[in-house]
Design a protein around this motif. Sequence first.
Motif, PDB file in Angstrom:
ATOM      1  N   PHE A 192      89.504  84.252  44.047  1.00  0.00           N
ATOM      2  CA  PHE A 192      89.575  83.060  45.081  1.00  0.00           C
ATOM      3  C   PHE A 192      89.009  83.373  46.195  1.00  0.00           C
ATOM      4  CE2 PHE A 192      91.737  80.354  48.226  1.00  0.00           C
ATOM      5  CZ  PHE A 192      91.401  79.280  47.690  1.00  0.00           C
ATOM      6  N   GLN A 243      90.471  86.600  37.678  1.00  0.00           N
ATOM      7  CA  GLN A 243      90.564  85.325  38.546  1.00  0.00           C
ATOM      8  C   GLN A 243      90.295  85.809  40.117  1.00  0.00           C
ATOM      9  OE1 GLN A 243      90.918  82.049  37.432  1.00  0.00           O
ATOM     10  NE2 GLN A 243      90.185  82.960  35.386  1.00  0.00           N
ATOM     11  N   PRO A 253      90.643  79.244  42.159  1.00  0.00           N
ATOM     12  CA  PRO A 253      90.342  80.759  41.358  1.00  0.00           C
ATOM     13  C   PRO A 253      89.456  80.083  40.424  1.00  0.00           C
ATOM     14  CG  PRO A 253      92.640  80.466  41.933  1.00  0.00           C
ATOM     15  CD  PRO A 253      92.192  79.080  42.292  1.00  0.00           C
ATOM     16  N   ARG A 264      93.154  87.055  42.351  1.00  0.00           N
ATOM     17  CA  ARG A 264      94.445  86.309  42.388  1.00  0.00           C
ATOM     18  C   ARG A 264      95.002  86.540  40.975  1.00  0.00           C
ATOM     19  NH1 ARG A 264      95.094  82.163  46.183  1.00  0.00           N
ATOM     20  NH2 ARG A 264      94.549  83.038  48.218  1.00  0.00           N
TER      21      ARG A 264
END
Length: 144
Positions: free
Chosen positions: A92, A90, A37, A74
């Motif tokens: 990913f 974050q 991430p 995330r």
Amino acid sequence: MKKSTAITLFKKPGVILLLVFLAVLAALLMTVHINRPHSYWVSYVTPSPDGRTLTAKLMFSGRKADGTFCEQVRGVEINESTSQVTVNIQVFDTCMPLFSWGRITTTDIGYPFDIDLRLRTPLAGRAVVDKESGHPINIAQPIR
């Protein structure tokens, strides 16, 4: 007189091959990119009419065959003070391999994805700041 054990050890082909293998492995591990991430830059947020929710518009790239995005949120971190709200989102990328050598980039960016950021107290004129860069995030006026 006895020869040194270390010098004798380096003359064996198996030991030399093991050392070459370890050197190549170390070089590969030093250049590997690990997909994890990363902080996503938010260009602007739109506050709700009551100021308790900020909607951040993220622009994701590719979609999978099932219609879901490759990128997944995330984690969201929101820190509030009396003068500003600090945001860290974050993201990913599930379409990228876990390990790769070099960067893989996609060019099909442009799918909007909204995420709501809930505040403890209304925005009330506070600045919104990106945690990673420290730069201000633009605040758009809500459509009424």
